[in-house]
Design a protein around this motif. Structure first.
Motif, PDB file in Angstrom:
ATOM      1  N   ASP A  62       0.830  -1.216   0.000  1.00 25.26           N
ATOM      2  CA  ASP A  62       0.000   0.000   0.000  1.00 25.26           C
ATOM      3  C   ASP A  62       0.860   1.259   0.000  1.00 25.26           C
ATOM      4  N   PHE A  63       1.957   1.239   0.763  1.00 26.02           N
ATOM      5  CA  PHE A  63       2.846   2.393   0.801  1.00 26.02           C
ATOM      6  C   PHE A  63       3.489   2.613  -0.569  1.00 26.02           C
ATOM      7  N   VAL A  64       3.937   1.535  -1.204  1.00 29.31           N
ATOM      8  CA  VAL A  64       4.564   1.635  -2.529  1.00 29.31           C
ATOM      9  C   VAL A  64       3.585   2.234  -3.532  1.00 29.31           C
ATOM     10  N   VAL A  65       2.342   1.770  -3.520  1.00 27.80           N
ATOM     11  CA  VAL A  65       1.325   2.309  -4.428  1.00 27.80           C
ATOM     12  C   VAL A  65       1.095   3.790  -4.144  1.00 27.80           C
ATOM     13  N   MET A  66       1.041   4.168  -2.875  1.00 25.76           N
ATOM     14  CA  MET A  66       0.839   5.569  -2.503  1.00 25.76           C
ATOM     15  C   MET A  66       1.993   6.440  -3.014  1.00 25.76           C
ATOM     16  N   VAL A  67       3.229   5.967  -2.883  1.00 21.99           N
ATOM     17  CA  VAL A  67       4.391   6.716  -3.389  1.00 21.99           C
ATOM     18  C   VAL A  67       4.320   6.851  -4.908  1.00 21.99           C
ATOM     19  N   LEU A  68       3.968   5.776  -5.577  1.00 23.26           N
ATOM     20  CA  LEU A  68       3.865   5.823  -7.040  1.00 23.26           C
ATOM     21  C   LEU A  68       2.809   6.835  -7.493  1.00 23.26           C
ATOM     22  N   LYS A  69       1.741   6.943  -6.741  1.00 21.50           N
ATOM     23  CA  LYS A  69       0.675   7.882  -7.092  1.00 21.50           C
ATOM     24  C   LYS A  69       1.040   9.326  -6.742  1.00 21.50           C
ATOM     25  N   THR A  70       1.616   9.547  -5.576  1.00 26.20           N
ATOM     26  CA  THR A  70       1.847  10.919  -5.117  1.00 26.20           C
ATOM     27  C   THR A  70       3.161  11.523  -5.611  1.00 26.20           C
ATOM     28  N   VAL A  71       4.210  10.726  -5.702  1.00 30.44           N
ATOM     29  CA  VAL A  71       5.511  11.255  -6.124  1.00 30.44           C
ATOM     30  C   VAL A  71       5.691  11.144  -7.638  1.00 30.44           C
ATOM     31  N   PHE A  72       5.251  10.022  -8.201  1.00 32.23           N
ATOM     32  CA  PHE A  72       5.495   9.766  -9.620  1.00 32.23           C
ATOM     33  C   PHE A  72       4.254   9.971 -10.491  1.00 32.23           C
ATOM     34  N   TYR A  73       3.157  10.378  -9.878  1.00 30.73           N
ATOM     35  CA  TYR A  73       1.913  10.724 -10.571  1.00 30.73           C
ATOM     36  C   TYR A  73       1.386   9.610 -11.476  1.00 30.73           C
ATOM     37  N   LYS A  74       1.453   8.381 -10.960  1.00 32.35           N
ATOM     38  CA  LYS A  74       0.892   7.240 -11.687  1.00 32.35           C
ATOM     39  C   LYS A  74      -0.570   7.071 -11.285  1.00 32.35           C
ATOM     40  N   ASP A  75      -1.385   6.612 -12.235  1.00 36.23           N
ATOM     41  CA  ASP A  75      -2.784   6.338 -11.888  1.00 36.23           C
ATOM     42  C   ASP A  75      -2.845   5.033 -11.095  1.00 36.23           C
TER      43      ASP A  75
END
Length: 101
Positions: free
Chosen positions: A35-48
């Motif tokens: 869940d943390f990895v997904v959150m980082v991908l969404k917030t830092v790397f702007y992935k959907d």
């Protein structure tokens, strides 16, 4: 006869070069939550959501994955931001950058 003055500016043509690009690599560990990895991908790397989930599973299964391709300053900034977020949560999360050759 007076001497005539002219204002002629000489123009030189500059060749512009594309900036070097750098891969951002996310590494797997046994402690950072998915869940943390997904959150980082969404917030830092702007992935959907779907892309973030797919990348997280790639990291989990293959040990690492390329998250993006950026200029050096942006790659370093994104890695630092992701690592800072992880340290605040107590995770040994690792995100690195390397030249794209």
């Amino acid at each position: 006869m007076p001497q005539e003055q002219t204002n002629i500016k000489e123009r030189t043509k500059q060749e512009l070069k594309e900036p070097d690009m750098y891969k951002v690599i996310m590494h797997n560990d046994d402690f950072t939550t998915m869940d943390f990895v997904v959150m980082v991908l969404k917030t830092v790397f702007y992935k959907d959501e779907a892309t973030a989930h797919k990348l997280m599973l790639t990291v989990h299964k293959q040990g690492k994955a390329q998250i993006g391709l950026y200029t050096l300053d942006i790659a370093v900034s994104k890695c630092q931001r992701a690592m800072t977020m992880a340290r605040k949560e107590g995770f040994p999360f690792l995100v690195t950058w390397e030249p794209d050759r």
